[in-house]
Design a protein around this motif. Sequence first.
Motif, PDB file in Angstrom:
ATOM      1  N   CYS A   2       0.843  -1.190   0.000  1.00 45.17           N
ATOM      2  CA  CYS A   2       0.000   0.000   0.000  1.00 45.17           C
ATOM      3  C   CYS A   2       0.878   1.239   0.000  1.00 45.17           C
ATOM      4  CB  CYS A   2      -0.890   0.023   1.232  1.00 45.17           C
ATOM      5  SG  CYS A   2      -2.111  -1.280   1.218  1.00 45.17           S
ATOM      6  N   LEU A   3       0.364   2.275  -0.612  1.00 43.09           N
ATOM      7  CA  LEU A   3       1.110   3.516  -0.731  1.00 43.09           C
ATOM      8  C   LEU A   3       0.212   4.665  -0.324  1.00 43.09           C
ATOM      9  CD1 LEU A   3       3.700   4.899  -1.869  1.00 43.09           C
ATOM     10  CD2 LEU A   3       2.502   4.999  -4.053  1.00 43.09           C
ATOM     11  N   ALA A   4       0.681   5.504   0.585  1.00 37.04           N
ATOM     12  CA  ALA A   4      -0.062   6.716   0.945  1.00 37.04           C
ATOM     13  C   ALA A   4       0.200   7.753  -0.136  1.00 37.04           C
ATOM     14  CB  ALA A   4       0.386   7.221   2.309  1.00 37.04           C
ATOM     15  N   ILE A   5      -0.868   8.400  -0.598  1.00 38.04           N
ATOM     16  CA  ILE A   5      -0.736   9.346  -1.699  1.00 38.04           C
ATOM     17  C   ILE A   5      -1.316  10.711  -1.329  1.00 38.04           C
ATOM     18  CG2 ILE A   5      -0.714   7.642  -3.556  1.00 38.04           C
ATOM     19  CD1 ILE A   5      -3.722   8.301  -3.921  1.00 38.04           C
ATOM     20  N   PRO A   6      -0.714  11.776  -1.838  1.00 38.15           N
ATOM     21  CA  PRO A   6      -1.297  13.101  -1.648  1.00 38.15           C
ATOM     22  C   PRO A   6      -2.442  13.309  -2.627  1.00 38.15           C
ATOM     23  CG  PRO A   6       1.036  13.255  -2.270  1.00 38.15           C
ATOM     24  CD  PRO A   6       0.602  11.844  -2.451  1.00 38.15           C
ATOM     25  N   ALA A   7      -3.471  14.007  -2.168  1.00 39.54           N
ATOM     26  CA  ALA A   7      -4.612  14.296  -3.026  1.00 39.54           C
ATOM     27  C   ALA A   7      -5.227  15.624  -2.608  1.00 39.54           C
ATOM     28  CB  ALA A   7      -5.640  13.179  -2.928  1.00 39.54           C
ATOM     29  N   GLU A   8      -5.786  16.315  -3.584  1.00 44.56           N
ATOM     30  CA  GLU A   8      -6.406  17.619  -3.336  1.00 44.56           C
ATOM     31  C   GLU A   8      -7.901  17.449  -3.087  1.00 44.56           C
ATOM     32  OE1 GLU A   8      -7.071  21.913  -5.564  1.00 44.56           O
ATOM     33  OE2 GLU A   8      -6.159  20.252  -6.653  1.00 44.56           O
ATOM     34  N   ILE A   9      -8.413  18.092  -2.054  1.00 40.80           N
ATOM     35  CA  ILE A   9      -9.827  17.992  -1.710  1.00 40.80           C
ATOM     36  C   ILE A   9     -10.663  18.830  -2.678  1.00 40.80           C
ATOM     37  CG2 ILE A   9     -11.584  18.478   0.030  1.00 40.80           C
ATOM     38  CD1 ILE A   9      -9.456  17.974   2.164  1.00 40.80           C
ATOM     39  N   GLN A  29     -12.399   8.660  -2.732  1.00 37.84           N
ATOM     40  CA  GLN A  29     -13.107   9.065  -1.526  1.00 37.84           C
ATOM     41  C   GLN A  29     -12.195   8.801  -0.338  1.00 37.84           C
ATOM     42  OE1 GLN A  29     -16.408  10.282  -1.116  1.00 37.84           O
ATOM     43  NE2 GLN A  29     -16.158  10.633  -3.290  1.00 37.84           N
ATOM     44  N   ALA A  30     -12.129   9.762   0.571  1.00 37.41           N
ATOM     45  CA  ALA A  30     -11.300   9.597   1.763  1.00 37.41           C
ATOM     46  C   ALA A  30     -12.105   9.969   2.997  1.00 37.41           C
ATOM     47  CB  ALA A  30     -10.062  10.480   1.680  1.00 37.41           C
ATOM     48  N   ASN A  31     -12.038   9.133   3.993  1.00 38.14           N
ATOM     49  CA  ASN A  31     -12.670   9.415   5.271  1.00 38.14           C
ATOM     50  C   ASN A  31     -11.784  10.424   5.999  1.00 38.14           C
ATOM     51  OD1 ASN A  31     -13.289   9.269   8.100  1.00 38.14           O
ATOM     52  ND2 ASN A  31     -14.400   7.368   7.676  1.00 38.14           N
ATOM     53  N   ILE A  32     -12.330  11.581   6.366  1.00 41.66           N
ATOM     54  CA  ILE A  32     -11.538  12.630   7.020  1.00 41.66           C
ATOM     55  C   ILE A  32     -11.858  12.751   8.508  1.00 41.66           C
ATOM     56  CG2 ILE A  32     -11.141  13.958   4.921  1.00 41.66           C
ATOM     57  CD1 ILE A  32     -13.430  15.826   5.797  1.00 41.66           C
ATOM     58  N   ILE A  45      -4.353  16.444   1.329  1.00 40.16           N
ATOM     59  CA  ILE A  45      -4.254  15.485   2.417  1.00 40.16           C
ATOM     60  C   ILE A  45      -3.486  14.282   1.910  1.00 40.16           C
ATOM     61  CG2 ILE A  45      -6.317  16.196   3.680  1.00 40.16           C
ATOM     62  CD1 ILE A  45      -7.890  14.013   2.245  1.00 40.16           C
ATOM     63  N   ILE A  46      -2.950  13.522   2.843  1.00 37.47           N
ATOM     64  CA  ILE A  46      -2.307  12.272   2.459  1.00 37.47           C
ATOM     65  C   ILE A  46      -3.271  11.155   2.836  1.00 37.47           C
ATOM     66  CG2 ILE A  46      -0.949  11.966   4.569  1.00 37.47           C
ATOM     67  CD1 ILE A  46       1.249  11.140   2.216  1.00 37.47           C
ATOM     68  N   ILE A  47      -3.525  10.265   1.873  1.00 34.81           N
ATOM     69  CA  ILE A  47      -4.532   9.219   2.029  1.00 34.81           C
ATOM     70  C   ILE A  47      -3.862   7.849   2.016  1.00 34.81           C
ATOM     71  CG2 ILE A  47      -6.595   8.161   1.034  1.00 34.81           C
ATOM     72  CD1 ILE A  47      -7.055  10.822  -0.446  1.00 34.81           C
ATOM     73  N   HIS A  48      -4.297   7.007   2.948  1.00 36.91           N
ATOM     74  CA  HIS A  48      -3.828   5.619   2.978  1.00 36.91           C
ATOM     75  C   HIS A  48      -5.017   4.740   3.340  1.00 36.91           C
ATOM     76  CE1 HIS A  48      -1.335   2.128   3.586  1.00 36.91           C
ATOM     77  NE2 HIS A  48      -1.842   1.974   4.793  1.00 36.91           N
ATOM     78  N   ALA A  49      -5.275   3.736   2.531  1.00 38.66           N
ATOM     79  CA  ALA A  49      -6.348   2.771   2.774  1.00 38.66           C
ATOM     80  C   ALA A  49      -7.701   3.450   2.997  1.00 38.66           C
ATOM     81  CB  ALA A  49      -5.988   1.866   3.946  1.00 38.66           C
ATOM     82  N   ALA A  52      -7.791   9.707   5.465  1.00 30.22           N
ATOM     83  CA  ALA A  52      -6.865  10.841   5.446  1.00 30.22           C
ATOM     84  C   ALA A  52      -6.023  10.768   6.714  1.00 30.22           C
ATOM     85  CB  ALA A  52      -7.640  12.149   5.393  1.00 30.22           C
ATOM     86  N   LEU A  53      -4.710  10.807   6.555  1.00 28.22           N
ATOM     87  CA  LEU A  53      -3.815  10.715   7.699  1.00 28.22           C
ATOM     88  C   LEU A  53      -3.449  12.083   8.259  1.00 28.22           C
ATOM     89  CD1 LEU A  53      -1.388   7.966   6.358  1.00 28.22           C
ATOM     90  CD2 LEU A  53      -3.428   7.677   7.795  1.00 28.22           C
ATOM     91  N   ARG A  54      -3.252  13.047   7.353  1.00 28.15           N
ATOM     92  CA  ARG A  54      -2.935  14.405   7.791  1.00 28.15           C
ATOM     93  C   ARG A  54      -3.045  15.360   6.625  1.00 28.15           C
ATOM     94  NH1 ARG A  54       2.415  16.321   6.807  1.00 28.15           N
ATOM     95  NH2 ARG A  54       3.712  14.741   5.837  1.00 28.15           N
ATOM     96  N   ARG A  55      -3.129  16.645   6.956  1.00 33.19           N
ATOM     97  CA  ARG A  55      -3.135  17.687   5.928  1.00 33.19           C
ATOM     98  C   ARG A  55      -1.693  17.951   5.516  1.00 33.19           C
ATOM     99  NH1 ARG A  55      -3.506  23.553   6.465  1.00 33.19           N
ATOM    100  NH2 ARG A  55      -3.612  23.154   8.683  1.00 33.19           N
ATOM    101  N   LEU A  56      -1.485  18.229   4.240  1.00 34.00           N
ATOM    102  CA  LEU A  56      -0.148  18.499   3.714  1.00 34.00           C
ATOM    103  C   LEU A  56      -0.037  19.939   3.254  1.00 34.00           C
ATOM    104  CD1 LEU A  56       0.504  15.486   1.314  1.00 34.00           C
ATOM    105  CD2 LEU A  56       1.601  15.894   3.489  1.00 34.00           C
ATOM    106  N   ASP A  57       1.142  20.483   3.381  1.00 32.53           N
ATOM    107  CA  ASP A  57       1.457  21.759   2.768  1.00 32.53           C
ATOM    108  C   ASP A  57       1.405  21.558   1.255  1.00 32.53           C
ATOM    109  OD1 ASP A  57       2.926  24.501   2.881  1.00 32.53           O
ATOM    110  OD2 ASP A  57       4.163  23.239   1.556  1.00 32.53           O
ATOM    111  N   PRO A  58       0.816  22.493   0.494  1.00 30.62           N
ATOM    112  CA  PRO A  58       0.719  22.309  -0.962  1.00 30.62           C
ATOM    113  C   PRO A  58       2.063  22.053  -1.646  1.00 30.62           C
ATOM    114  CG  PRO A  58      -0.635  24.151  -0.283  1.00 30.62           C
ATOM    115  CD  PRO A  58       0.147  23.719   0.932  1.00 30.62           C
TER     116      PRO A  58
END
Length: 85
Positions: A2-9, A29-32, A45-49, A52-58
């Motif tokens: 599995c890979l955590a990926i950044p994604a824009e809301i 879809q990500a559960n926040i 945000i960074i998404i895994h499985a 959302a694990l945390r918010r990311l700086d752009p």
Amino acid sequence: MCLAIPAEILEIEDGFATCKVGEGDTTVQANIMLLDEEVTLGDYIIIHAGFALRRLDPKEAQETLQILRDMVELLGGENYQHEML
């Protein structure tokens, strides 16, 4: 693997965010609900499985996406890109 990926809301509704991954039209879809901070449209945000694990700086999000693109290119290009990004 599995890979955590950044994604824009793009949209937030009922504790879930619809997010854009990379430059394409792919959305996920990500559960926040597990985040300890507020997120808004346009945040990364960074998404895994599916969570959302945390918010990311752009800037950090863009750098991470570029690293993933570079990895795809090194692995042989287009065939891997659809699987990862």
